[in-house]
Design a protein around this motif. Structure first.
Motif, PDB file in Angstrom:
ATOM      1  N   VAL A 142      32.797  53.383  26.748  1.00  0.00           N
ATOM      2  CA  VAL A 142      32.291  53.555  25.388  1.00  0.00           C
ATOM      3  C   VAL A 142      31.560  52.300  24.906  1.00  0.00           C
ATOM      4  O   VAL A 142      30.492  52.384  24.305  1.00  0.00           O
ATOM      5  N   LYS A 143      32.111  51.135  25.190  1.00  0.00           N
ATOM      6  CA  LYS A 143      31.534  49.879  24.717  1.00  0.00           C
ATOM      7  C   LYS A 143      30.431  49.335  25.622  1.00  0.00           C
ATOM      8  O   LYS A 143      29.785  48.346  25.280  1.00  0.00           O
ATOM      9  N   GLY A 144      30.234  49.960  26.772  1.00  0.00           N
ATOM     10  CA  GLY A 144      29.219  49.483  27.704  1.00  0.00           C
ATOM     11  C   GLY A 144      29.604  48.163  28.358  1.00  0.00           C
ATOM     12  O   GLY A 144      28.742  47.386  28.757  1.00  0.00           O
ATOM     13  N   GLN A 145      30.903  47.916  28.480  1.00  0.00           N
ATOM     14  CA  GLN A 145      31.388  46.675  29.080  1.00  0.00           C
ATOM     15  C   GLN A 145      31.757  46.900  30.542  1.00  0.00           C
ATOM     16  O   GLN A 145      32.192  47.986  30.921  1.00  0.00           O
ATOM     17  N   ALA A 146      31.624  45.839  31.332  1.00  0.00           N
ATOM     18  CA  ALA A 146      32.042  45.896  32.724  1.00  0.00           C
ATOM     19  C   ALA A 146      33.563  45.913  32.792  1.00  0.00           C
ATOM     20  O   ALA A 146      34.233  45.238  32.010  1.00  0.00           O
ATOM     21  N   LEU A 147      34.095  46.685  33.702  1.00  0.00           N
ATOM     22  CA  LEU A 147      35.531  46.712  33.922  1.00  0.00           C
ATOM     23  C   LEU A 147      35.893  45.512  34.797  1.00  0.00           C
ATOM     24  O   LEU A 147      35.341  45.348  35.884  1.00  0.00           O
ATOM     25  N   PRO A 148      36.793  44.654  34.323  1.00  0.00           N
ATOM     26  CA  PRO A 148      37.147  43.483  35.128  1.00  0.00           C
ATOM     27  C   PRO A 148      37.905  43.883  36.391  1.00  0.00           C
ATOM     28  O   PRO A 148      38.410  45.006  36.489  1.00  0.00           O
ATOM     29  N   ALA A 149      37.999  42.946  37.323  1.00  0.00           N
ATOM     30  CA  ALA A 149      38.798  43.178  38.529  1.00  0.00           C
ATOM     31  C   ALA A 149      40.195  43.598  38.092  1.00  0.00           C
ATOM     32  O   ALA A 149      40.701  43.146  37.065  1.00  0.00           O
ATOM     33  N   PHE A 150      40.828  44.464  38.854  1.00  0.00           N
ATOM     34  CA  PHE A 150      42.109  45.025  38.450  1.00  0.00           C
ATOM     35  C   PHE A 150      43.053  45.146  39.635  1.00  0.00           C
ATOM     36  O   PHE A 150      42.636  45.096  40.790  1.00  0.00           O
ATOM     37  N   SER A 151      44.303  45.323  39.305  1.00  0.00           N
ATOM     38  CA  SER A 151      45.302  45.722  40.291  1.00  0.00           C
ATOM     39  C   SER A 151      46.154  46.800  39.647  1.00  0.00           C
ATOM     40  O   SER A 151      46.336  46.821  38.423  1.00  0.00           O
ATOM     41  N   LEU A 152      46.630  47.701  40.458  1.00  0.00           N
ATOM     42  CA  LEU A 152      47.524  48.763  40.024  1.00  0.00           C
ATOM     43  C   LEU A 152      48.665  48.836  41.024  1.00  0.00           C
ATOM     44  O   LEU A 152      48.437  48.731  42.230  1.00  0.00           O
ATOM     45  N   LEU A 153      49.853  48.997  40.529  1.00  0.00           N
ATOM     46  CA  LEU A 153      51.035  49.107  41.386  1.00  0.00           C
ATOM     47  C   LEU A 153      51.177  47.895  42.300  1.00  0.00           C
ATOM     48  O   LEU A 153      51.677  47.995  43.416  1.00  0.00           O
ATOM     49  N   GLY A 154      50.683  46.764  41.845  1.00  0.00           N
ATOM     50  CA  GLY A 154      50.771  45.537  42.630  1.00  0.00           C
ATOM     51  C   GLY A 154      49.726  45.403  43.718  1.00  0.00           C
ATOM     52  O   GLY A 154      49.799  44.491  44.540  1.00  0.00           O
ATOM     53  N   LEU A 155      48.741  46.291  43.723  1.00  0.00           N
ATOM     54  CA  LEU A 155      47.699  46.274  44.753  1.00  0.00           C
ATOM     55  C   LEU A 155      46.330  46.129  44.096  1.00  0.00           C
ATOM     56  O   LEU A 155      46.055  46.777  43.085  1.00  0.00           O
ATOM     57  N   ASP A 156      45.457  45.323  44.705  1.00  0.00           N
ATOM     58  CA  ASP A 156      44.089  45.246  44.222  1.00  0.00           C
ATOM     59  C   ASP A 156      43.325  46.466  44.729  1.00  0.00           C
ATOM     60  O   ASP A 156      43.884  47.329  45.425  1.00  0.00           O
ATOM     61  N   SER A 157      42.057  46.545  44.400  1.00  0.00           N
ATOM     62  CA  SER A 157      41.258  47.718  44.757  1.00  0.00           C
ATOM     63  C   SER A 157      41.266  47.982  46.265  1.00  0.00           C
ATOM     64  O   SER A 157      41.495  49.110  46.706  1.00  0.00           O
TER      65      SER A 157
END
Length: 179
Positions: free
Chosen positions: A74-89
């Motif tokens: 919505v804001k047109g912002q880049a999604l920063p690097a993330f991790s989920l469940l303790g794992l990166d992409s």
């Protein structure tokens, strides 16, 4: 295209004052993400009722991530690097392709005999995949991909839900974070 100072009912704001038809691919994606958030909440409730508190906590993390994806779109912002469940992409991708090392189970095909929470997780996984397809439609042309960050994030979200599904089927609730 405003009528008497009001916007036409079939139009909505894309960003700022920019109006687009409600059938615009980005508006469709926003609706899909909104539905996905609602389904994550329902699945959290199912995990809580089943006494699967680690799964509930993991789903809370996925809920916040889904909100972040929508906000960045919505804001047109880049999604920063993330991790989920303790794992990166990269780790999520690896784990979903080689689940035995991470979820204690090999790949599983859904079936009606699965526990209720597993069926909810499978449905959530399919809806994350549908949101990814909407993002592909909204941001992919023959020449370019405009938001690869959001497309990748939704792909990894469905991978994370798949890993939770496999952990649920294993009965462990735990992922083995071995990247």
């Amino acid at each position: 295209m405003e009528m008497n100072g009001d916007k036409a009912e079939h139009m909505t704001h894309l960003r700022g004052a920019a109006l687009v038809p409600k059938t615009h691919p980005r508006i469709r994606l926003r609706g899909r993400l909104d539905s996905l958030e609602a389904l994550v909440l329902l699945t959290i409730q199912q995990a809580r009722q089943a006494g699967r508190f680690e799964t509930e906590a993991a789903l809370e993390e996925l809920y916040l991530f889904t909100q972040k994806i929508l906000a960045c779109e919505v804001k047109g912002q880049a999604l920063p690097a993330f991790s989920l469940l303790g794992l990166d992409s990269a780790g999520l991708r690896r784990a979903s392709h080689h689940p035995q090392a991470h979820a204690g189970s090999s790949h599983a095909l859904p079936h009606s005999g699965m526990p209720s929470l597993a069926l909810w997780l499978n449905y959530l996984r399919t809806q994350a995949r549908e949101a990814e397809l909407c993002a592909c439609e909204a941001f992919t042309t023959d020449e370019s991909i405009q938001r690869p960050d959001l497309i990748e994030a939704l792909n990894r979200l469905s991978s994370a839900v798949y890993l939770l599904l496999l952990a649920e089927l294993d009965g462990s609730e735990k992922l083995r974070n071995q990247s």
